[in-house]
Scaffold this active site. Structure first.
Site: not given
Ligand code: MN
Length: 260
Positions: A124, A229, A231
């Site tokens: 990001c 993202h 994660e």
């Protein structure tokens, strides 16, 4: 008294993970979204927080260099907008919050990682600051500068997949994900405009927004950068996004083997 080992025999690699400073109950605190830590742990890595440092450019570079001497990889995380002056632009009225100390620290971290050939995963804001550090530019606000673009900051949970991307076949990202198309989450209002020299665009949204970059296979410096993202899917069993963190761990392993 129990005997403690003089040194740990844990052989997991250390990864520096960038963070921000944000007020929390009126107190400035170093902060990092926990999902990064969990995703790196899941990949068998030990994350260490690299906070924004302050001082002169050379002081910050020296401090960052000391940290990167001690680790095996770097993760550039999400967060604030990069100061437009860093890529020669005047601030748009749609520019979001910035963090000059974080810019300075992370740009120093990119240079230090390149010097040490540390495998680098950029997520990001990470892909954006990486691009700026290497000489590229950013779209400061997708909605106002690209009115025809998709919505990249929908009002949705961070782990909701909202738009597709197309990946270059056999790119590092495509191999890591095991796919050439993927529905991704999207929590950004900025994006790469002109990609820096040395970065290859390997993922795009249907509106042309750059969603992934990496270095060429023959580049000694391993980089994988994504605009979404991954994660956030750490608790989603079987998510292809886990493959990006596994790819970082593998790159670190290979770099370790190559070191004399
Ligand atoms: Mn997006």
């Amino acid at each position: 008294m129990p005997r403690l080992p003089a040194a740990s025999d844990d052989e997991r690699a250390l990864v520096a993970v960038t963070a921000t400073v944000r007020a929390d109950d009126g107190v400035a605190r170093v902060r990092l979204t926990d999902a990064y830590v969990r995703a790196l742990e899941r990949a068998g890595l030990i994350p260490i927080v690299l906070p924004p440092f302050t001082g002169s450019e050379s002081e910050v570079a020296a401090a960052v260099g000391r940290v990167l001497d001690a680790v095996d990889g770097l993760v550039l995380t999400g967060g604030e907008d990069v100061e437009p002056a860093r890529y020669g632009a005047a601030p748009s009225q749609h520019l979001g919050r910035t963090n000059p100390a974080r810019d300075q620290t992370e740009i120093a971290a990119v240079f230090a990682a390149r010097q040490r050939l540390l495998p680098t995963l950029a997520i990001c804001r990470g892909i954006q600051v990486l691009n700026v550090a290497l000489g590229g530019t950013l779209i400061q606000d997708i909605t106002s500068e690209r009115p025809a673009a998709l919505i990249h900051d929908p009002d949705a949970a961070r782990d909701t997949r909202t738009h597709p991307i197309q990946l270059v076949a056999n790119s590092r990202a495509a191999r890591a994900l095991g796919a050439t198309t993927l529905l991704v989450n999207s929590v950004h209002h900025q994006a790469i405009d002109r990609a820096a020299e040395g970065l290859v665009i390997t993922a795009t949204a249907p509106d042309g927004t750059i969603e992934g970059v990496e270095t060429r296979e023959d580049d000694a410096w391993w980089i994988l950068g994504v605009q979404w993202h991954p994660e956030e899917f750490v608790r989603h069993g079987g998510a292809p996004d886990h493959g990006l963190f596994a790819a970082l761990a593998k790159a670190i392993q290979r770099a370790g083997v190559a070191t004399p």
